[in-house]
Design a protein around this motif. Structure first.
Motif, PDB file in Angstrom:
ATOM      1  N   LEU A   9      51.560  46.342  40.323  1.00  0.00           N
ATOM      2  CA  LEU A   9      50.765  45.895  39.177  1.00  0.00           C
ATOM      3  C   LEU A   9      50.958  44.402  38.932  1.00  0.00           C
ATOM      4  O   LEU A   9      49.980  43.662  38.749  1.00  0.00           O
ATOM      5  N   LEU A  10      52.211  43.940  38.935  1.00  0.00           N
ATOM      6  CA  LEU A  10      52.489  42.522  38.707  1.00  0.00           C
ATOM      7  C   LEU A  10      51.869  41.658  39.803  1.00  0.00           C
ATOM      8  O   LEU A  10      51.328  40.581  39.527  1.00  0.00           O
ATOM      9  N   ALA A  11      51.932  42.106  41.050  1.00  0.00           N
ATOM     10  CA  ALA A  11      51.345  41.353  42.154  1.00  0.00           C
ATOM     11  C   ALA A  11      49.823  41.284  42.027  1.00  0.00           C
ATOM     12  O   ALA A  11      49.222  40.234  42.282  1.00  0.00           O
ATOM     13  N   ARG A  12      49.203  42.374  41.599  1.00  0.00           N
ATOM     14  CA  ARG A  12      47.748  42.366  41.416  1.00  0.00           C
ATOM     15  C   ARG A  12      47.350  41.388  40.317  1.00  0.00           C
ATOM     16  O   ARG A  12      46.357  40.665  40.445  1.00  0.00           O
ATOM     17  N   ILE A  13      48.118  41.340  39.242  1.00  0.00           N
ATOM     18  CA  ILE A  13      47.818  40.406  38.151  1.00  0.00           C
ATOM     19  C   ILE A  13      48.001  38.964  38.625  1.00  0.00           C
ATOM     20  O   ILE A  13      47.146  38.107  38.379  1.00  0.00           O
ATOM     21  N   LYS A  14      49.101  38.676  39.331  1.00  0.00           N
ATOM     22  CA  LYS A  14      49.336  37.320  39.840  1.00  0.00           C
ATOM     23  C   LYS A  14      48.244  36.889  40.813  1.00  0.00           C
ATOM     24  O   LYS A  14      47.750  35.765  40.745  1.00  0.00           O
ATOM     25  N   ASN A  15      47.857  37.786  41.724  1.00  0.00           N
ATOM     26  CA  ASN A  15      46.819  37.452  42.695  1.00  0.00           C
ATOM     27  C   ASN A  15      45.479  37.225  42.007  1.00  0.00           C
ATOM     28  O   ASN A  15      44.711  36.340  42.392  1.00  0.00           O
ATOM     29  N   GLY A  16      45.184  38.032  40.995  1.00  0.00           N
ATOM     30  CA  GLY A  16      43.941  37.846  40.245  1.00  0.00           C
ATOM     31  C   GLY A  16      43.911  36.518  39.524  1.00  0.00           C
ATOM     32  O   GLY A  16      42.876  35.838  39.465  1.00  0.00           O
ATOM     33  N   LEU A  17      45.041  36.115  38.952  1.00  0.00           N
ATOM     34  CA  LEU A  17      45.121  34.816  38.278  1.00  0.00           C
ATOM     35  C   LEU A  17      44.982  33.662  39.259  1.00  0.00           C
ATOM     36  O   LEU A  17      44.303  32.668  38.982  1.00  0.00           O
ATOM     37  N   ASN A  18      45.611  33.784  40.423  1.00  0.00           N
ATOM     38  CA  ASN A  18      45.506  32.729  41.447  1.00  0.00           C
ATOM     39  C   ASN A  18      44.078  32.578  41.951  1.00  0.00           C
ATOM     40  O   ASN A  18      43.654  31.483  42.304  1.00  0.00           O
ATOM     41  N   ALA A  19      43.333  33.681  42.002  1.00  0.00           N
ATOM     42  CA  ALA A  19      41.953  33.648  42.478  1.00  0.00           C
ATOM     43  C   ALA A  19      40.961  33.433  41.334  1.00  0.00           C
ATOM     44  O   ALA A  19      39.749  33.466  41.555  1.00  0.00           O
ATOM     45  N   SER A  20      41.446  33.244  40.106  1.00  0.00           N
ATOM     46  CA  SER A  20      40.623  33.018  38.908  1.00  0.00           C
ATOM     47  C   SER A  20      39.658  34.160  38.621  1.00  0.00           C
ATOM     48  O   SER A  20      38.536  33.939  38.171  1.00  0.00           O
ATOM     49  N   HIS A  21      40.091  35.377  38.874  1.00  0.00           N
ATOM     50  CA  HIS A  21      39.271  36.544  38.537  1.00  0.00           C
ATOM     51  C   HIS A  21      39.334  36.804  37.047  1.00  0.00           C
ATOM     52  O   HIS A  21      40.311  36.452  36.369  1.00  0.00           O
ATOM     53  N   MET A  22      38.314  37.449  36.522  1.00  0.00           N
ATOM     54  CA  MET A  22      38.300  37.800  35.104  1.00  0.00           C
ATOM     55  C   MET A  22      39.083  39.090  34.844  1.00  0.00           C
ATOM     56  O   MET A  22      39.622  39.282  33.760  1.00  0.00           O
ATOM     57  N   SER A  23      39.120  39.990  35.839  1.00  0.00           N
ATOM     58  CA  SER A  23      39.854  41.238  35.676  1.00  0.00           C
ATOM     59  C   SER A  23      40.336  41.741  37.027  1.00  0.00           C
ATOM     60  O   SER A  23      39.809  41.342  38.063  1.00  0.00           O
ATOM     61  N   VAL A  24      41.342  42.601  36.984  1.00  0.00           N
ATOM     62  CA  VAL A  24      41.855  43.249  38.189  1.00  0.00           C
ATOM     63  C   VAL A  24      42.024  44.733  37.892  1.00  0.00           C
ATOM     64  O   VAL A  24      42.226  45.132  36.743  1.00  0.00           O
ATOM     65  N   ASP A  25      41.921  45.553  38.928  1.00  0.00           N
ATOM     66  CA  ASP A  25      42.093  47.000  38.800  1.00  0.00           C
ATOM     67  C   ASP A  25      43.374  47.427  39.491  1.00  0.00           C
ATOM     68  O   ASP A  25      43.744  46.862  40.520  1.00  0.00           O
ATOM     69  N   ALA A  26      44.029  48.443  38.905  1.00  0.00           N
ATOM     70  CA  ALA A  26      45.251  48.990  39.493  1.00  0.00           C
ATOM     71  C   ALA A  26      45.286  50.486  39.201  1.00  0.00           C
ATOM     72  O   ALA A  26      44.702  50.940  38.214  1.00  0.00           O
TER      73      ALA A  26
END
Length: 131
Positions: A9-26
């Motif tokens: 979950l933490l990795a998905r959030i970090k990767n989403g922030l690095n890619a400037s996504h508005m949301s991530v799914d887990a």
């Protein structure tokens, strides 16, 4: 299958922030929902929602950015791992990064921040650090 769903979950959030996504799914679990509740109350994510479409439920995390489109979260770190659990007592819970960082802990009274655990005078397992 991941052996550490919280780190996932933490990795998905970090990767989403690095890619400037508005949301991530887990994939959803109760502990992830509790962690996201703490992250939302501390202002690190804007919101989250449970999605029940498909075979397995998932959680969609809406990420938070400042006015200049920089992520609110600078760093996230998994502290206690499945192979090495890290427990802290009340006397060991010092403020992290001059009080700017937040530890997410699981205690006998639920998942909470280190500030809340110090206020209630309880210790527990340190899941992650966020700043």
């Amino acid at each position: 299958m991941h052996s550490d769903p919280i780190a996932d979950l933490l990795a998905r959030i970090k990767n989403g922030l690095n890619a400037s996504h508005m949301s991530v799914d887990a994939p959803m679990s109760k502990i992830k929902l509790e962690i996201l509740k703490v992250l939302q109350s501390e202002g690190f994510v804007s919101s989250y929602e449970v999605i029940t479409e498909g075979k397995f439920p998932s959680v969609r995390v809406h990420l938070k950015y400042d006015a200049r489109r920089k992520p609110v979260i600078n760093q996230m770190r998994r502290v206690s791992k499945p192979g090495l659990r890290i427990y802290k007592g009340t006397d060991e819970l010092r403020p992290l990064r001059s009080g700017l960082a937040t530890r997410i802990m699981t205690t006998s009274q639920g998942v909470m921040t280190d500030r809340e655990a110090r206020r209630r005078k309880i210790g527990g397992e340190v899941l992650a650090e966020v700043w």
